[in-house]
Design an enzyme around this catalytic site. Structure first.
Site, short mmCIF file in Angstrom:
data_model
loop_
_atom_site.label_atom_id
_atom_site.label_comp_id
_atom_site.label_asym_id
_atom_site.label_seq_id
_atom_site.Cartn_x
_atom_site.Cartn_y
_atom_site.Cartn_z
N GLN A 223 0.80 -1.22 0.00
CA GLN A 223 0.00 0.00 0.00
C GLN A 223 0.83 1.27 0.00
O GLN A 223 0.28 2.36 -0.17
CB GLN A 223 -0.93 0.02 1.23
N PHE A 254 -6.32 -3.81 3.34
CA PHE A 254 -7.07 -3.38 4.52
C PHE A 254 -6.20 -2.70 5.56
O PHE A 254 -6.58 -2.59 6.73
CB PHE A 254 -7.81 -4.57 5.16
N ARG A 336 -6.41 8.65 16.25
CA ARG A 336 -7.68 8.60 15.53
C ARG A 336 -8.77 7.99 16.39
O ARG A 336 -9.94 8.38 16.30
CB ARG A 336 -7.53 7.84 14.21
N THR A 468 -4.18 12.06 9.43
CA THR A 468 -3.95 12.95 10.57
C THR A 468 -2.51 13.43 10.62
O THR A 468 -2.21 14.39 11.32
CB THR A 468 -4.32 12.25 11.89
N ALA A 537 -6.42 5.71 4.79
CA ALA A 537 -7.21 6.83 5.33
C ALA A 537 -8.36 7.22 4.42
O ALA A 537 -8.81 8.37 4.46
CB ALA A 537 -6.30 8.04 5.60
N GLU A 743 -13.37 3.49 4.32
CA GLU A 743 -13.43 3.12 5.73
C GLU A 743 -14.76 3.37 6.43
O GLU A 743 -15.18 2.56 7.26
CB GLU A 743 -12.30 3.83 6.49
#
Length: 813
Positions: A223, A254, A336, A468, A537, A743
């Site tokens: 990813q 995931f 988060r 974030t 995200a 998500e």
């Protein structure tokens, strides 16, 4: 009613899908164009890492794992491994020429164990052999001597001892202590939220080829190619430009391949450079589950002050993430969770504290929702508890506590936009699902049924969209137009089945006024678009879509400039539409075919290539004060779940689910509905059946599908209705006013857990909400049912004893 042993009927005839033409030929953004690799997926022609051809002399790698969770390495006897048939090379940490710590953000992740093992499953050495079987067989011949040390598996004990992977962080709004002191009631509780295995269909895999000079070409299921490029270069002690990382597609990620795909790429690249041969590594499922991190288990606690109507005035919430042995991404994940400890509700004057506990397990990592689901669970549990305290339906209490005008600021200082949409969405789902009629019917059913109890719950989702970590909110794209008019787009995002590449092609087709078939996408590569952010995200389409749009717009403007001069056309009235350049107003239009325009532009020496870039505006967060605007916008959703529970055995089934989800103006409704469906099922599995188990020695015992249960077809609700909220575009300037969809739907699965608690509450005449840790396996549900019956019996006994002339004897049911 159906018995609990009946399999649900296939949901295909009851699932409401968006009524759009999935075979639309134009395929512009906003239409339900099919996935760009759909035919390849279903015919088996889509190439994954293990499908890539290798040279005949390629090597295969296997890794030796620590059998102990904590201890000092006193000896590694690898001579028998080296003498095993087919073995070409054996490496340990001493053979690494560059960095040995590959921690993605903070140090603490050795590429192989060095003097000390920190969890059972940690890589100790790596074997390269002429076949996969030979490498795996050779690994078993190692003799490792380890002096065992105490094993820490309790995150709460770690917090008490100050054993943290990162410092504790706090966010606060107002005087939370005064809010508790002045409250009409104080409700408090705690919960354990279990972790989750990623269980991607394609396991961790990588192929590395040595290239000229000191370089390496790496194909990886990954990813975050740019981070992997950096780590490989540091491990090999070579410049970043000597490493190229390519990802065409992943068979699922995931979050499990955001940071934890890099170690295997580093090992493969290291052996490829040492031996001069191509190398492949693919972890067997059991090894994969032992060696990689999971979704963080969490321990949550809360004390909330409420008024007589159950409205929160303030309080204190703490979330503790079980981070495993190293930081990995835990700092941001626990952050988060803290950001989402409010979900859709105003906390008033509140303090939220996040702890990051160290334990001797694999370093836990990113997973869909990235800590947000674990944070939301604490407030959803509180909503149920408050409802029982004040004697109201949980939906009523939830709606009273929603963010609203005058109470629209989070505990970290961000104003929640589109509050009206949250209320409208929930009210529409409440009506469309016949919530109140079903609530009355379920109450009547439960009053007559001593064993089988039904539960119903409607839960909302408010999920913040952006990384974030501010610097990750950027993306690049590279666009080429060839002289036949065909278009090739490349961007920094990764396709893992979620349809990102399809949406990017749709964006480019829309901007250039072309059929979707005219636009093709190529594999993501670090030598085409550099310095990319991870595809995580939920920001893949937001960031990369904007970058691709930027590239297409720049090229379009250059073509307009050329056409105005070359064809003597009015520059102000130009547009690209359905394969043509159109200039002028209706009735006096001039049309030039796209192919002609491109040929003439090429002959006119106009560049037909362009790069695009995008950085998300407005977002910021001051970690010192715990205040800021970490999210560009919020995505909303809601789900209603109905369950039937056998309160004697704890077995249950999900009877019906209704979902209404907000994606703004959808980029691709068919793909988005699929994401909502898949996210919900994965979230439901996390909270119900997927249980991670370790023994007292710290060894993972649930490392395969025989002992770890993901949802199967028979677990689907018999009635499964999914709709997208229409007519409410994103209030922020996202790509075509869409919203992220990766998500947020995951957290819709909370409705199933809340429905189970609702069914259990019926055993106490809805006066108490018994604790139900997750995953809510039948065993846990059965224990909770026993607790509920005990509470009901104790309450009945106290009531009888308090009444004059109460009869003596056993009053338990």
């Amino acid at each position: 009613m159906r018995t609990l042993t009946d399999l649900p009927t296939p949901p295909s005839d009851t699932t409401e899908r968006h009524n759009a033409d999935a075979t639309a030929t134009h395929g512009f953004s906003g239409s339900s164009a099919r996935h760009e690799s759909a035919v390849k997926h279903v015919t088996g022609r889509a190439a994954y890492i293990d499908d890539l051809a290798l040279p005949s002399d390629a090597l295969h790698l296997a890794v030796g794992l620590s059998p102990k969770a904590h201890g000092r390495i006193t000896a590694m006897h690898l001579d028998e491994v080296r003498r095993a048939p087919g073995v070409v090379d054996v490496i340990s940490v001493a053979d690494v020429p560059g960095h040995t710590d590959i921690g993605p953000v903070f140090p603490g992740d050795p590429i192989m164990a060095d003097q000390e093992v920190l969890y059972a499953g940690q890589v100790m050495f790596c074997v390269a052999a002429t076949s996969h079987r030979a490498a795996r067989q050779a690994v078993t011949k190692a003799r490792i001597e380890i002096d065992e040390l105490p094993v820490s598996l309790d995150p709460m004990a770690a917090v008490d001892a100050g054993d943290l992977v990162r410092p504790t962080h706090r966010q606060q709004s107002g005087d939370w202590e005064a809010a508790l002191a002045d409250a009409h009631h104080v409700v408090e509780g705690e919960q354990f939220i279990g972790g989750q295995e990623h269980f991607y269909l394609e396991g961790q895999a990588c192929v590395a080829h040595p290239t000229e000079d000191e370089g390496v070409m790496v194909h990886t299921s990954n990813q975050h190619p740019s981070e992997t490029q950096k780590l490989i270069a540091e491990v090999l002690n070579i410049p970043f430009h000597a490493v190229t990382v390519e990802v065409r597609r992943m068979g699922g990620g995931f979050g499990g391949k955001e940071t934890q795909a890099s170690p295997w790429a580093c090992l493969a690249a290291l052996v490829a450079r040492r031996t001069g041969k191509s190398c492949r590594i693919r972890l067997p499922r059991g090894d994969d589950m032992k060696v990689t991190g999971k979704r963080h288990p969490f321990h949550n606690r809360y004390r909330l002050g409420i008024d007589a109507a159950g409205v929160i005035s303030g309080g204190d919430i703490s979330v503790t993430g079980d981070c495993g042995y190293s930081p990995d991404l835990s700092d941001a994940i626990v952050d988060r969770a803290m950001f989402h400890a409010d979900n859709a509700y105003s906390l008033g004057q509140a303090r939220v504290t996040g702890h990051r506990a160290r334990t001797h397990t694999a370093s836990n990592t990113a997973f869909r929702g990235f800590g947000g689901p674990q944070g939301m669970m604490v407030i959803e549990a509180a909503m149920e508890d408050i409802a029982r305290q004040v004697g109201e339906d949980p939906l009523t209490v939830r709606k009273r506590n929603f963010y609203r005008q005058g109470r629209d600021t989070t505990h970290y200082g961000q104003t929640v936009d589109q509050i009206a949409l949250l209320h409208t969405l929930v009210e529409r789902l409440e009506a469309d699902s016949d919530y109140w009629a079903r609530r009355r019917a379920i109450a009547d059913f439960n009053a007559r049924s001593p064993v089988i109890r039904k539960g119903l719950a409607l839960t909302p989702v408010k999920f913040g969209i952006s990384f974030t970590a501010q610097h990750l909110n950027q993306a690049g794209a590279l666009l080429h137009v060839y002289t036949d008019g065909s278009v090739l787009i490349n961007h920094g995002g990764i396709e893992m089945g979620q349809g990102l590449h399809t949406k990017i092609c749709q964006v480019v087709a829309r901007e250039l006024g072309l059929e979707l078939s005219s636009v093709r996408i190529s594999a993501s590569r670090t030598d085409k678009v550099p310095n990319t952010s991870p595809t995580a995200a939920s920001s893949g389409a937001d960031l990369n879509g904007q970058a691709a749009r930027d590239a297409a717009n720049k090229l379009k403007q250059r073509l307009f400039d050329f056409a105005a001069e070359h064809y003597q056309l009015d520059r102000q009235e130009m547009r690209l539409e359905r394969g043509e350049l159109i200039a002028g107003i209706a009735g006096s239009e001039q049309r030039i075919a796209w192919g002609t325009l491109i040929q003439d532009a090429y002959l006119g020496r106009v560049s037909l290539s362009e790069k695009g870039f995008y950085a998300t505006p407005l977002i910021h967060y001051d970690r010192h004060s715990g205040q800021g605007r970490p999210f560009y916008y919020f995505a909303f959703g809601a789900a209603v779940a109905e369950v039937s529970v056998d309160t004697l055995s704890g077995e249950y089934q999900v009877d019906r689910v209704d979902i209404l989800h907000d994606v703004g103006d959808s980029l691709n409704p068919a793909i988005d509905v699929g994401q909502v469906e898949g996210g919900f099922i994965q979230g439901m599995g996390w909270l119900t059946s997927e249980e991670l188990k370790w023994n007292d020695s710290g060894q993972l015992t649930s490392f395969g599908p025989a002992t770890y249960k993901i949802p199967a077809y028979g677990d689907l609700p018999a009635t499964f209705k999914v709709q997208l909220m229409e007519g409410h575009p994103n209030s922020m300037a996202s790509i075509y006013r869409s919203k992220a969809v990766g998500e947020p739907p995951f957290m819709l699965g909370m409705s199933v857990w809340c429905a189970l608690r609702d069914a259990l509450a019926s055993l106490t005449d809805y006066r108490h909400a018994v604790r139900l840790d997750t995953p809510a396996t039948p065993e846990r549900v059965m224990q909770a049912a026993r607790q509920a019956r005990h509470i009901a019996a104790s309450t009945a006994l106290r009531t009888a004893q308090a009444s004059p002339g109460a009869p003596s004897g056993d009053t338990s049911p």
